[in-house]
Design a protein around this motif. Structure first.
Motif, PDB file in Angstrom:
ATOM      1  N   GLY A 161       0.640 -18.867  -4.733  1.00 39.62           N
ATOM      2  CA  GLY A 161      -0.522 -18.094  -5.164  1.00 39.62           C
ATOM      3  C   GLY A 161      -1.704 -18.257  -4.232  1.00 39.62           C
ATOM      4  N   ILE A 162      -1.865 -19.458  -3.685  1.00 39.69           N
ATOM      5  CA  ILE A 162      -2.982 -19.738  -2.789  1.00 39.69           C
ATOM      6  C   ILE A 162      -2.802 -19.056  -1.433  1.00 39.69           C
ATOM      7  N   VAL A 163      -1.588 -19.087  -0.893  1.00 39.77           N
ATOM      8  CA  VAL A 163      -1.374 -18.629   0.482  1.00 39.77           C
ATOM      9  C   VAL A 163      -0.960 -17.160   0.592  1.00 39.77           C
ATOM     10  N   ASN A 164      -0.697 -16.486  -0.530  1.00 39.87           N
ATOM     11  CA  ASN A 164      -0.158 -15.123  -0.512  1.00 39.87           C
ATOM     12  C   ASN A 164      -0.941 -14.164   0.364  1.00 39.87           C
ATOM     13  N   ALA A 165      -2.262 -14.190   0.296  1.00 41.35           N
ATOM     14  CA  ALA A 165      -3.078 -13.209   1.018  1.00 41.35           C
ATOM     15  C   ALA A 165      -3.549 -13.711   2.383  1.00 41.35           C
ATOM     16  N   MET A 166      -3.079 -14.881   2.803  1.00 43.10           N
ATOM     17  CA  MET A 166      -3.515 -15.455   4.079  1.00 43.10           C
ATOM     18  C   MET A 166      -2.667 -14.952   5.240  1.00 43.10           C
ATOM     19  N   ARG A 167      -3.235 -14.982   6.439  1.00 41.18           N
ATOM     20  CA  ARG A 167      -2.478 -14.754   7.654  1.00 41.18           C
ATOM     21  C   ARG A 167      -1.592 -15.967   7.917  1.00 41.18           C
ATOM     22  N   PRO A 168      -0.505 -15.804   8.710  1.00 34.76           N
ATOM     23  CA  PRO A 168       0.373 -16.938   8.999  1.00 34.76           C
ATOM     24  C   PRO A 168      -0.354 -18.156   9.574  1.00 34.76           C
ATOM     25  N   ASP A 169      -1.322 -17.935  10.474  1.00 31.92           N
ATOM     26  CA  ASP A 169      -2.019 -19.079  11.057  1.00 31.92           C
ATOM     27  C   ASP A 169      -2.914 -19.763  10.017  1.00 31.92           C
ATOM     28  N   GLU A 170      -3.447 -18.986   9.066  1.00 27.42           N
ATOM     29  CA  GLU A 170      -4.250 -19.583   8.000  1.00 27.42           C
ATOM     30  C   GLU A 170      -3.365 -20.400   7.060  1.00 27.42           C
ATOM     31  N   ALA A 179      -0.624 -21.869   7.903  1.00 28.79           N
ATOM     32  CA  ALA A 179      -0.263 -23.079   8.646  1.00 28.79           C
ATOM     33  C   ALA A 179      -1.384 -24.111   8.600  1.00 28.79           C
ATOM     34  N   ARG A 180      -2.619 -23.676   8.829  1.00 27.53           N
ATOM     35  CA  ARG A 180      -3.744 -24.604   8.803  1.00 27.53           C
ATOM     36  C   ARG A 180      -3.938 -25.202   7.416  1.00 27.53           C
ATOM     37  N   TYR A 181      -3.822 -24.352   6.386  1.00 25.93           N
ATOM     38  CA  TYR A 181      -3.964 -24.843   5.010  1.00 25.93           C
ATOM     39  C   TYR A 181      -2.882 -25.876   4.711  1.00 25.93           C
ATOM     40  N   THR A 182      -1.642 -25.594   5.094  1.00 25.84           N
ATOM     41  CA  THR A 182      -0.520 -26.495   4.815  1.00 25.84           C
ATOM     42  C   THR A 182      -0.700 -27.823   5.521  1.00 25.84           C
ATOM     43  N   ILE A 183      -1.119 -27.757   6.778  1.00 23.54           N
ATOM     44  CA  ILE A 183      -1.337 -28.981   7.556  1.00 23.54           C
ATOM     45  C   ILE A 183      -2.429 -29.841   6.931  1.00 23.54           C
ATOM     46  N   VAL A 188      -3.624   3.865  -0.600  1.00 23.50           N
ATOM     47  CA  VAL A 188      -3.071   2.580  -0.188  1.00 23.50           C
ATOM     48  C   VAL A 188      -2.079   2.097  -1.235  1.00 23.50           C
ATOM     49  N   PHE A 189      -0.969   1.532  -0.775  1.00 25.88           N
ATOM     50  CA  PHE A 189       0.031   0.926  -1.657  1.00 25.88           C
ATOM     51  C   PHE A 189       0.080  -0.567  -1.363  1.00 25.88           C
ATOM     52  N   GLU A 190      -0.239  -1.375  -2.370  1.00 28.28           N
ATOM     53  CA  GLU A 190      -0.338  -2.824  -2.217  1.00 28.28           C
ATOM     54  C   GLU A 190       0.219  -3.523  -3.448  1.00 28.28           C
ATOM     55  N   ASP A 191       0.477  -4.832  -3.310  1.00 28.24           N
ATOM     56  CA  ASP A 191       0.964  -5.603  -4.457  1.00 28.24           C
ATOM     57  C   ASP A 191       0.033  -6.742  -4.862  1.00 28.24           C
ATOM     58  N   LEU A 192      -0.915  -7.115  -4.005  1.00 31.24           N
ATOM     59  CA  LEU A 192      -1.796  -8.254  -4.292  1.00 31.24           C
ATOM     60  C   LEU A 192      -3.153  -7.780  -4.797  1.00 31.24           C
ATOM     61  N   LEU A 193      -3.704  -8.521  -5.752  1.00 28.36           N
ATOM     62  CA  LEU A 193      -4.976  -8.147  -6.355  1.00 28.36           C
ATOM     63  C   LEU A 193      -6.097  -8.081  -5.330  1.00 28.36           C
ATOM     64  N   VAL A 251      -5.726   3.732  -4.639  1.00 29.11           N
ATOM     65  CA  VAL A 251      -4.810   2.595  -4.537  1.00 29.11           C
ATOM     66  C   VAL A 251      -3.766   2.642  -5.653  1.00 29.11           C
ATOM     67  N   TRP A 252      -2.513   2.566  -5.251  1.00 37.80           N
ATOM     68  CA  TRP A 252      -1.415   2.383  -6.186  1.00 37.80           C
ATOM     69  C   TRP A 252      -0.807   1.005  -5.948  1.00 37.80           C
ATOM     70  N   ALA A 253      -0.548   0.302  -7.030  1.00 32.30           N
ATOM     71  CA  ALA A 253      -0.050  -1.065  -6.938  1.00 32.30           C
ATOM     72  C   ALA A 253       1.444  -1.124  -7.242  1.00 32.30           C
ATOM     73  N   MET A 254       2.154  -1.923  -6.464  1.00 34.77           N
ATOM     74  CA  MET A 254       3.574  -2.143  -6.679  1.00 34.77           C
ATOM     75  C   MET A 254       3.760  -3.444  -7.458  1.00 34.77           C
ATOM     76  N   GLU A 255       4.493  -3.370  -8.550  1.00 35.00           N
ATOM     77  CA  GLU A 255       4.782  -4.575  -9.319  1.00 35.00           C
ATOM     78  C   GLU A 255       5.642  -5.523  -8.486  1.00 35.00           C
ATOM     79  N   ASP A 256       5.266  -6.782  -8.479  1.00 34.42           N
ATOM     80  CA  ASP A 256       6.057  -7.810  -7.818  1.00 34.42           C
ATOM     81  C   ASP A 256       5.912  -9.085  -8.632  1.00 34.42           C
ATOM     82  N   ASP A 257       7.004  -9.803  -8.810  1.00 29.92           N
ATOM     83  CA  ASP A 257       6.985 -10.990  -9.676  1.00 29.92           C
ATOM     84  C   ASP A 257       5.970 -12.029  -9.223  1.00 29.92           C
ATOM     85  N   TYR A 258       5.673 -12.069  -7.917  1.00 25.64           N
ATOM     86  CA  TYR A 258       4.745 -13.066  -7.416  1.00 25.64           C
ATOM     87  C   TYR A 258       3.284 -12.710  -7.710  1.00 25.64           C
ATOM     88  N   SER A 259       3.056 -11.515  -8.230  1.00 27.25           N
ATOM     89  CA  SER A 259       1.708 -11.124  -8.655  1.00 27.25           C
ATOM     90  C   SER A 259       1.629 -10.976 -10.172  1.00 27.25           C
TER      91      SER A 259
END
Length: 219
Positions: free
Chosen positions: A45-54, A56-60, A168-173, A186-194
Motif C-alpha cells: 500500500g505504501i509503495v504502490n504509487a512510487m517510482r521504482p527508484d523511490e 528502492a530508497r524507501y525499502t533500503i 484517464v483509466f487508472e486503478d490507484l486513488l 477518469v474511469w477507475a479499474m477495480e484491482d484487489d490491491y486497491s
C-alpha cells in the motif's frame, strides 16, 4: 468522422491494462524471503504509487539494507522481466477495447511508472503496443510521481488533445485524484490491491469498472 475524433484516452499499465499486481507482490515475497526479512502488511500500500527508484530508497531506509537504489532496481527488474514477458495477461477485454477506441478515431497514450524495459516487454507480450500514439513515464516529468497530474498533462500535450477532452483509466486513488485535478475524465479499474480505497475511488472517478467490456464507448 469517428465517434471519438478529437478525443484521447490515457491508460495506466499496472493494475489497469495489465493484470500484473500479483507479479510485484510475488517479487516482494521472494525478495524479502531471500533476505530473511518479514514483509509487513502495509508495504504494498505504501509503495504502490512510487517510482521504482523511490521504492528502492524507501525499502533500503525502512529495512536498513546495504544495497544502493540502482542495485535494487536492477535486481527487481530482472525478477519481473520473466513474468511480464511470459505470464502477465491483459485485463478482461482490454485488447478489444483499445482496438475499438483506435478505430473510433481516439488518440491513445500510456502513462506509467514502469521502466522502459519492463513496460515494453509487457505491452508486446499482451499485444497492445501497436495501439498507442504516445508512451510516457513519470520519469519523463519534473514531478516524477502520479501524486501530480503532470504525467497526464504531458501525455495530452504530446497527443495534441486538450485536457478536458482526455479520459484517464487508472486503478490507484492518488492517480485518480491527480488526473481529476487536471480537468480530465477518469474511469477507475477495480484491482484487489486497491480494495481498501474502493469507496473513495468510486466517489472520485466518473465510473468504476472490472472489465473493459463495461468501459465507455464514447469518451
Amino acid at each position: 468522422m469517428g465517434t471519438n475524433e478529437g478525443k484521447a484516452a490515457i491508460f495506466d499499465l499496472d493494475g489497469t491494462l495489465l493484470d500484473s499486481m500479483d507479479v510485484w507482490h510475488q517479487v516482494d515475497v521472494d525478495f524479502f524471503r531471500s533476505r530473511d526479512i518479514e514483509l509487513t502488511d502495509d508495504y504494498m500500500g505504501i509503495v504502490n504509487a512510487m517510482r521504482p527508484d523511490e521504492v528502492a530508497r524507501y525499502t533500503i531506509e525502512h529495512y536498513g539494507l546495504d544495497d544502493t537504489p540502482a542495485e535494487l532496481t536492477k535486481l527487481w527488474d530482472s525478477m519481473v522481466l520473466e513474468a511480464y514477458g511470459h505470464t502477465v495477461e491483459a485485463k478482461p477485454h482490454a485488447v478489444e477495447y483499445l482496438d475499438y477506441l483506435k478505430s473510433s478515431g481516439a488518440r491513445l497514450a500510456v502513462a506509467t511508472s514502469l521502466s522502459p524495459q519492463v513496460r515494453g516487454i509487457g505491452m508486446e507480450h499482451v499485444g497492445i503496443r501497436r495501439f498507442f500514439d504516445v508512451v510516457i513515464s513519470v520519469e519523463d516529468t519534473d514531478a516524477r510521481s502520479k501524486h501530480s497530474p503532470e504525467v497526464y498533462l504531458a501525455a495530452a500535450s504530446r497527443l495534441g488533445v486538450a485536457a478536458q477532452d482526455c479520459t484517464v483509466f487508472e486503478d490507484l486513488l492518488v492517480a485518480v485524484k491527480a488526473a481529476r485535478s487536471a480537468g480530465m475524465h477518469v474511469w477507475a479499474m477495480e484491482d484487489d490491491y486497491s480494495l481498501a480505497d474502493r469507496p473513495a475511488i468510486r466517489e472520485a472517478a466518473d465510473g468504476l469498472i472490472a472489465d473493459f467490456a463495461d468501459a465507455p464507448r464514447k469518451l
